[in-house]
Design a protein around this motif. Structure first.
Motif, short mmCIF file in Angstrom:
data_model
loop_
_atom_site.label_atom_id
_atom_site.label_comp_id
_atom_site.label_asym_id
_atom_site.label_seq_id
_atom_site.Cartn_x
_atom_site.Cartn_y
_atom_site.Cartn_z
N LEU A 89 -77.39 29.88 -1.69
CA LEU A 89 -78.00 28.87 -2.66
C LEU A 89 -79.39 29.34 -3.01
CD1 LEU A 89 -77.88 26.52 -4.47
CD2 LEU A 89 -78.17 24.98 -2.39
N ARG A 90 -80.19 29.41 -1.75
CA ARG A 90 -81.57 29.67 -2.15
C ARG A 90 -81.74 30.80 -2.87
NH1 ARG A 90 -85.53 30.80 2.84
NH2 ARG A 90 -84.05 32.78 3.20
N PHE A 96 -82.12 32.16 -10.74
CA PHE A 96 -81.67 31.11 -11.87
C PHE A 96 -83.07 30.76 -12.64
CE2 PHE A 96 -80.69 26.79 -13.58
CZ PHE A 96 -79.97 27.08 -14.21
N LEU A 97 -83.99 30.42 -11.79
CA LEU A 97 -85.39 30.11 -12.41
C LEU A 97 -85.89 31.45 -13.39
CD1 LEU A 97 -87.02 28.18 -9.65
CD2 LEU A 97 -85.78 27.17 -11.51
N ALA A 187 -90.05 23.24 -7.72
CA ALA A 187 -90.34 22.19 -6.72
C ALA A 187 -88.84 21.76 -6.21
CB ALA A 187 -90.58 20.99 -7.46
N ALA A 188 -87.86 21.97 -6.88
CA ALA A 188 -86.73 21.89 -6.07
C ALA A 188 -86.18 23.15 -5.26
CB ALA A 188 -85.31 21.71 -7.08
N GLY A 189 -86.56 24.23 -5.70
CA GLY A 189 -86.33 25.44 -5.00
C GLY A 189 -86.95 25.28 -3.32
N THR A 196 -80.59 27.37 5.19
CA THR A 196 -80.44 29.09 5.21
C THR A 196 -79.36 29.64 5.74
OG1 THR A 196 -81.58 28.78 7.25
CG2 THR A 196 -83.16 29.46 5.30
N ALA A 197 -78.75 28.98 6.93
CA ALA A 197 -77.71 29.33 7.66
C ALA A 197 -76.62 28.44 7.74
CB ALA A 197 -78.07 29.92 9.16
#
Length: 402
Positions: A89-90, A96-97, A187-189, A196-197
Motif C-alpha cells: 500500500l505504501r 499514485f501521487l 499527508a495521508a501517505g 509495512t509488514a
C-alpha cells in the motif's frame, strides 16, 4: 495500535469488540484513491474546454484509469499476499501521487490520459491492499462495522474531494484540483509509514489473482460486481454533463450532487452493525434490487435538479450497503487467498469502469441521461439474480462472515 501487526492481532487475545484504529487510517487512503477516480466526472466540462475537446473524449481518461487499475489488480495484486498489504500500500500510494501530479501538469489531452493510466496502475495495488488490511484488522463479529469505517473514505472523497473539486474548477481551474489532492495525499501517505509488514508471507511465491477464479462461489459474485460497478460508473460519468448542458446549471452544481451522494453513502455507515447481525449472504440480492429501484427513480426525475439531489442521496445509501456486503462476501470465500480475491474484485471493478464510461457515452449522446439510468436498472437486476440464484455451496463463504 501498531499497524504493522494486523495479522498477529487478528488471531490474538488483543481483539476487542471495538472497531480498530487501523480502520481510520485505511479510510483516509480510500478517500485519496476515491478523490481521483470520482472527481473527473464533475470537472470534465472544464477539462474539455482547456484541451479544446469534448466531455466524452475527456472521459477517456477515466476509462484509461479503469483499464490501468484492472490490469494492475489482475497482474500485481498477488504480491500483496507475498510481501504484505501494508508495504505494498505504501509503495502504491507514492506512485499514485506522482501520477496525480503528472495529471495536473499535463499540457495536452493525450498526456492527461497517460497520467491517469499510470494512476490506475498504482490504484490497482492500493485498493486490494486496503481491503485486505481491513479484513485482517476486523474483530470477529464486527467485520461489516470495520469495513464500513474503511468505506467511509469514499464519503470523504465525495464530500471533501469531489464536491469541492467542482467549486475549485470553477474558481481556480481544474489543474488546481489535482494539486490540492497531491498535497492531501502526501499527508495521508505519511500516515501509512507504519503499515509495512502486516499480513506478510515472505518467501512464498506471489499467487496470481486469476488463480482465485477457482475459489468456489466467486463467479456469481464477480458477475454481480461487474454489473454493479458498470451501472455506477456509467451513470456517474455523465451526470455532471447532464446538469451542465441539459439543465443549464453551473459546473459547481455537480459538486452539490456529489455532496448529497457522499452524505448518503456515509449515513449508511451507522447501520453497518445490523449487517453483521442479519448476515451478508442473505442481504446481498436485496441490496442490489434496492439499487436498481434507485436508478428507476433517477430516470423518472432526470429533468428536476432538486429531485435528483434527493434520489442521489438514496443512491449513496444503497450503494454503500451493497458494496459493504459484496466485499464481505468476497473476503470470506478463502482467507488464504484474500489478497488475490481482492485483486480480482478490483480488476473486475475497473474493467467495469472502462465498460461503463465507454459504452454509456454513445448511449448518452443519442438518448440522454434517463436512458443511462434505465440501462443501469437492467444491470442491477442482473446483479440481484446472479447472487440470488447462486448455488447454496456458493453461500458458504458468506456464512463465515455472519
Amino acid at each position: 495500535m501498531q499497524f504493522g501487526h494486523f495479522a498477529e492481532m487478528a488471531n490474538s487475545d488483543q481483539i476487542t469488540s471495538r472497531v480498530p484504529a487501523a480502520a481510520y487510517a485505511l479510510c483516509l487512503c480510500i478517500g485519496l484513491v476515491g478523490a481521483n477516480s470520482l472527481a473527473l466526472g464533475p470537472i470534465a466540462p472544464r477539462v474539455a474546454e482547456s484541451f479544446a475537446s469534448d466531455v466524452p473524449a475527456v472521459m477517456t481518461a477515466s476509462a484509461a484509469f479503469g483499464i490501468g487499475t484492472a490490469a494492475s489488480a489482475l497482474l500485481l495484486a498477488g504480491l500483496i499476499d507475498r510481501f504484505g498489504p501494508g508495504r505494498m500500500l505504501r509503495y502504491a500510494l507514492l506512485a499514485f501521487l506522482a501520477a496525480l501530479a503528472a495529471s495536473g501538469a499535463a499540457p495536452v489531452l493525450p498526456a492527461f490520459i497517460g497520467a491517469q493510466l499510470l494512476a490506475g496502475l498504482a490504484a490497482g495495488v492500493a485498493l486490494p491492499a486496503i481491503y485486505t488490511l481491513a479484513a485482517l484488522a476486523s474483530p470477529p463479529g464486527r467485520e461489516s462495522d470495520t469495513l464500513g469505517v474503511v468505506l467511509f473514505g469514499w464519503t470523504l472523497s465525495m464530500v471533501a474531494g469531489v464536491s469541492l473539486s467542482a467549486v475549485i474548477a470553477d474558481l481556480l481551474g481544474w489543474r488546481m484540483v489535482y494539486g490540492i489532492v497531491v498535497i492531501a495525499g502526501l499527508a495521508a501517505g505519511a500516515g501509512t509509514s507504519q503499515l509495512t509488514a502486516g499480513g506478510s508471507a515472505a518467501g512464498r511465491a506471489a499467487p496470481s489473482p486469476l488463480s482465485a477464479l477457482r475459489v468456489p462461489g466467486i463467479a456469481p459474485l464477480l458477475l454481480a460486481c461487474a454489473a454493479f460497478m458498470a451501472s455506477f460508473y456509467g451513470v456517474y460519468a455523465y451526470v455532471g454533463d447532464h446538469l451542465h448542458r441539459t439543465l443549464d446549471l453551473p459546473v459547481s452544481a455537480a459538486g452539490l450532487l456529489a455532496l448529497c451522494y457522499g452524505l448518503g453513502f456515509g449515513a449508511t455507515a451507522f447501520l453497518d452493525r445490523w449487517i453483521d447481525r442479519l448476515g451478508p449472504a442473505r442481504l446481498l440480492p436485496l441490496f442490489f434490487a434496492v439499487v436498481g429501484c434507485v436508478y428507476l427513480l433517477m430516470s423518472l426525475v432526470a429533468s428536476s435538479y432538486p429531485a435528483l439531489l434527493a434520489v442521489v442521496f438514496c443512491w449513496g445509501m444503497a450503494n454503500h450497503a451493497a458494496l459493504n456486503v459484496l466485499i464481505l462476501r468476497l473476503a470470506a470465500l478463502d482467507p488464504a487467498r484474500r489478497g488475490a480475491i481482492m485483486g480480482l474484485n478490483s480488476g473486475v471493478t475497473y474493467l467495469a469502469l472502462f465498460v461503463g464510461t465507454t459504452a454509456f457515452g454513445p448511449l448518452y449522446a443519442r438518448a440522454g441521461f434517463a436512458a443511462l439510468a434505465l440501462t443501469a436498472v437492467a444491470l442491477m437486476l442482473t446483479a440481484a439474480l446472479a447472487t440470488a440464484l447462486a448455488p447454496r455451496a456458493a453461500m458458504a463463504g458468506g456464512q463465515a462472515a455472519e
